[in-house]
Design an enzyme around this catalytic site. Structure first.
Site, PDB file in Angstrom:
ATOM      1  N   HIS A  72      -3.894   1.304   7.959  1.00 37.79           N
ATOM      2  CA  HIS A  72      -2.556   1.979   7.970  1.00 37.79           C
ATOM      3  C   HIS A  72      -2.345   2.954   6.859  1.00 37.79           C
ATOM      4  O   HIS A  72      -2.146   4.123   7.158  1.00 37.79           O
ATOM      5  CB  HIS A  72      -1.529   0.687   7.404  1.00 37.79           C
ATOM      6  CG  HIS A  72      -0.133   1.177   7.344  1.00 37.79           C
ATOM      7  ND1 HIS A  72       0.874   0.746   8.210  1.00 37.79           N
ATOM      8  CD2 HIS A  72       0.348   1.940   6.329  1.00 37.79           C
ATOM      9  CE1 HIS A  72       2.022   1.152   7.945  1.00 37.79           C
ATOM     10  NE2 HIS A  72       1.757   1.817   6.915  1.00 37.79           N
ATOM     11  N   GLU A  73      -2.998   2.761   5.479  1.00 40.26           N
ATOM     12  CA  GLU A  73      -3.027   3.910   4.610  1.00 40.26           C
ATOM     13  C   GLU A  73      -3.669   4.824   5.062  1.00 40.26           C
ATOM     14  O   GLU A  73      -3.389   6.067   4.831  1.00 40.26           O
ATOM     15  CB  GLU A  73      -3.321   3.257   3.244  1.00 40.26           C
ATOM     16  CG  GLU A  73      -2.500   1.942   2.690  1.00 40.26           C
ATOM     17  CD  GLU A  73      -0.988   2.531   2.834  1.00 40.26           C
ATOM     18  OE1 GLU A  73      -0.674   3.598   2.692  1.00 40.26           O
ATOM     19  OE2 GLU A  73      -0.215   1.426   3.110  1.00 40.26           O
ATOM     20  N   GLY A 124       0.746  -1.070   0.073  1.00 35.68           N
ATOM     21  CA  GLY A 124      -0.010  -0.045   0.172  1.00 35.68           C
ATOM     22  C   GLY A 124       0.969   1.170   0.139  1.00 35.68           C
ATOM     23  O   GLY A 124       2.038   1.252   0.288  1.00 35.68           O
ATOM     24  N   HIS A 131      -2.125   7.462   7.353  1.00 37.99           N
ATOM     25  CA  HIS A 131      -1.118   7.828   6.644  1.00 37.99           C
ATOM     26  C   HIS A 131      -2.003   9.567   6.213  1.00 37.99           C
ATOM     27  O   HIS A 131      -1.175  10.304   6.439  1.00 37.99           O
ATOM     28  CB  HIS A 131      -0.605   7.507   5.347  1.00 37.99           C
ATOM     29  CG  HIS A 131       0.653   6.546   5.738  1.00 37.99           C
ATOM     30  ND1 HIS A 131       1.689   7.112   6.201  1.00 37.99           N
ATOM     31  CD2 HIS A 131       0.988   5.255   5.402  1.00 37.99           C
ATOM     32  CE1 HIS A 131       2.682   6.139   6.342  1.00 37.99           C
ATOM     33  NE2 HIS A 131       2.150   5.127   5.751  1.00 37.99           N
ATOM     34  N   CYS A 146       6.420  -0.188   7.403  1.00 37.71           N
ATOM     35  CA  CYS A 146       5.823   0.985   6.598  1.00 37.71           C
ATOM     36  C   CYS A 146       6.993   1.252   5.729  1.00 37.71           C
ATOM     37  O   CYS A 146       8.044   1.346   6.330  1.00 37.71           O
ATOM     38  CB  CYS A 146       5.474   2.062   7.542  1.00 37.71           C
ATOM     39  SG  CYS A 146       5.218   3.556   6.514  1.00 37.71           S
ATOM     40  N   LEU A 147       6.674   1.605   4.558  1.00 34.86           N
ATOM     41  CA  LEU A 147       7.655   2.015   3.505  1.00 34.86           C
ATOM     42  C   LEU A 147       8.612   3.203   4.223  1.00 34.86           C
ATOM     43  O   LEU A 147       9.530   3.486   3.751  1.00 34.86           O
ATOM     44  CB  LEU A 147       7.192   2.303   2.032  1.00 34.86           C
ATOM     45  CG  LEU A 147       6.781   1.058   1.585  1.00 34.86           C
ATOM     46  CD1 LEU A 147       5.880   1.380   0.152  1.00 34.86           C
ATOM     47  CD2 LEU A 147       7.948   0.138   1.048  1.00 34.86           C
ATOM     48  N   GLN A 168       3.271   9.928   1.326  1.00 31.01           N
ATOM     49  CA  GLN A 168       4.463   9.259   1.304  1.00 31.01           C
ATOM     50  C   GLN A 168       5.553   9.297   0.029  1.00 31.01           C
ATOM     51  O   GLN A 168       6.626   9.198   0.347  1.00 31.01           O
ATOM     52  CB  GLN A 168       4.222   7.549   1.313  1.00 31.01           C
ATOM     53  CG  GLN A 168       3.665   7.283   2.809  1.00 31.01           C
ATOM     54  CD  GLN A 168       3.536   5.580   2.613  1.00 31.01           C
ATOM     55  OE1 GLN A 168       2.507   5.104   2.201  1.00 31.01           O
ATOM     56  NE2 GLN A 168       4.456   5.070   3.259  1.00 31.01           N
TER      57      GLN A 168
END
Ligand code: NI
Length: 164
Positions: A133-134, A46, A137, A89-90, A51
Site C-alpha cells: 500500500h505505502e 502507515g 503511494h 487509506c488515510l 500523503q
C-alpha cells in the site's frame, strides 16, 4: 515535530511518481519525525510522504508489532501469491474496499536510522499489505485503483478501521 494535514484523493500530489531521495540529512529526519507524528495521530498503520504533500520516496509503517519501519527509496523486489484484503487509506477517509494483494512480499529500502539497505519479508499479514500500500503511494497509486468498480467502495459505519 508537527502534525501535517493529510492530502485526499483528488490532490494531484498523490498521483505523482515521487522523487528518489539522494541524501539522508537533518531535514529528512525531521520530515520522518513529522510523518510518525501525523500517522499516529490519524491514526494509521502507515503513511507515505506524498500523503502530506511531499513528493519523495519515503514511507513509515507501524502495524503494531513493536517494529516500526521507516524506508527511504523503498521498492518491492519480489511478490507472489494473491489474497483478498479489506483496505482503507488515510487519503480516502470514510471508506474501505476489498482488493487483491500479494501473499508474499519482499521489500527493500534504506533504513534512515542506520544508513543501511534493509530487506523486509512479510507473508499473509498486515505488514505485507502495508508495504504494498505505502510503496504504491510513492508510485502515485491508490488502493481504489484496484477496485473492480467505484461501487465497490464501501462507506465505513462504525467498523474498526485500518488505514494506511
Ligand atoms: Ni494510503
Amino acid at each position: 515535530m508537527a502534525i501535517i494535514p493529510i492530502r485526499r484523493a483528488g490532490d494531484p500530489v498523490l498521483r505523482e511518481k515521487a522523487r528518489r531521495i539522494r541524501t539522508v540529512d537533518k531535514s529528512l529526519m525531521k520530515l520522518i519525525e513529522d510523518m510518525w507524528e501525523t500517522m499516529y495521530d490519524a491514526p494509521g498503520v502507515g503513511l507515505a510522504a506524498p500523503q502530506i504533500g511531499i513528493s519523495l520516496r519515503l514511507v513509515v509503517i507501524d502495524v503494531g508489532d513493536d517494529n516500526p519501519i521507516a524506508l527511504v527509496n523503498p521498492e518491492i523486489v519480489k511478490r507472489s501469491g494473491q489474497r483478498q484484503c479489506d483496505e482503507g487509506c488515510l487519503s480516502v477517509p470514510g471508506y474501505r474496499g476489498e482488493i487483491t494483494r500479494s501473499r508474499k512480499v519482499l521489500a527493500q529500502g534504506l533504513d534512515p536510522y542506520t544508513g543501511k539497505e534493509v530487506r523486509i519479508k512479510a507473508e499473509d499479514n498486515l505488514l505485507a499489505e502495508a508495504l504494498e500500500h505505502e510503496i504504491d503511494h510513492v508510485n502515485g497509486i491508490l488502493y481504489i485503483d484496484y477496485l473492480p468498480s467505484p461501487d465497490a467502495l464501501v462507506p465505513l459505519t462504525d467498523a474498526p478501521e485500518v488505514h494506511a
